[in-house]
Design a protein around this motif. Structure first.
Motif, PDB file in Angstrom:
ATOM      1  N   LYS A   1     -51.183 -20.647  -0.253  1.00 16.59           N
ATOM      2  CA  LYS A   1     -50.475 -20.253   0.958  1.00 16.59           C
ATOM      3  C   LYS A   1     -49.070 -19.829   0.534  1.00 16.59           C
ATOM      4  CE  LYS A   1     -51.177 -23.149   4.453  1.00 16.59           C
ATOM      5  NZ  LYS A   1     -51.340 -24.437   5.186  1.00 16.59           N
TER       6      LYS A   1
ATOM      7  N   LYS B   1     -53.791 -16.897   1.205  1.00 14.44           N
ATOM      8  CA  LYS B   1     -53.169 -16.759   2.527  1.00 14.44           C
ATOM      9  C   LYS B   1     -51.753 -16.261   2.276  1.00 14.44           C
ATOM     10  CE  LYS B   1     -56.784 -18.860   4.220  1.00 14.44           C
ATOM     11  NZ  LYS B   1     -57.974 -18.089   4.205  1.00 14.44           N
TER      12      LYS B   1
ATOM     13  N   TYR C   1     -46.717 -23.377   3.187  1.00  9.79           N
ATOM     14  CA  TYR C   1     -46.565 -22.097   2.498  1.00  9.79           C
ATOM     15  C   TYR C   1     -45.442 -22.204   1.471  1.00  9.79           C
ATOM     16  CZ  TYR C   1     -49.734 -19.473   5.479  1.00  9.79           C
ATOM     17  OH  TYR C   1     -50.851 -19.001   6.101  1.00  9.79           O
TER      18      TYR C   1
END
Length: 180
Positions: free
Chosen positions: A53, A93, A175
């Motif tokens: 992420k 992602k 993230y």
């Protein structure tokens, strides 16, 4: 002498073929952009079993507006590096938030042509990033600061309230923040 040439010449050509193969750029996730190379001796590599992420804070302007911004292409490189190491596309992602001087890389061709006298070379990269699964956002505050409207931009971009709030929304969700 002929016997030596018969043996060494094929070996030499085999070496060239292998060497040139190793130097061919690869595009495992983002097709056609962000070419990367296999590093056979690399001991540290991404783990293909993990989900990655990543949020990219893209603020750097292009050095030459007639060419693809190396910073936009670097997003593709980052994705391709993970792919070459075996990370599947569905485990990547990636979100890109664009603001500051990089905002002009998002201009549609008509507006880019007016500003830089060439078609926008970055749009094909953004299309390939989107096709590869990346989400591309632009800072709404940067739009206002530069007197730009949504209609001035590549239609594949999503308008964000701000770059700051986009980053502070995704970092707590796990993230990793990269700054380009």
């Amino acid at each position: 002498m002929r016997t030596i040439l018969k043996f060494t010449l094929p070996v030499f050509f085999l070496f060239l073929a292998v060497h040139s193969q190793a130097q061919t750029p690869q595009f495992p996730i983002v097709k056609g952009f962000g070419g990367i190379y296999e590093i056979a001796d690399a001991k540290e590599r991404p783990d293909p079993t993990l989900e990655y992420k990543i949020i990219v804070d893209l603020t750097s302007a292009a050095e030459d507006n007639k060419e693809i911004s190396r910073w936009v292409d670097n997003v593709a490189r980052m994705m391709n590096l993970h792919g070459l190491a075996g990370v599947p596309k569905d485990k990547m992602k990636v979100k890109v938030i664009i603001h500051g001087g990089a905002i002009f890389t998002l201009l549609n061709d008509e507006n880019y042509q007016k500003k830089f006298e060439v078609a926008n070379p970055n749009l094909k990269v953004y299309e390939a990033l989107k096709e590869a699964g990346a989400d591309v956002y632009v800072c709404g505050q940067s739009l206002i600061a530069r007197n730009l409207k949504t209609a001035d931009l590549w239609p594949g971009v999503t308008i964000a309230h701000s770059a700051l709030t986009t980053i502070t929304t995704y970092v707590p969700q796990g993230y990793v923040l990269l700054k380009f």
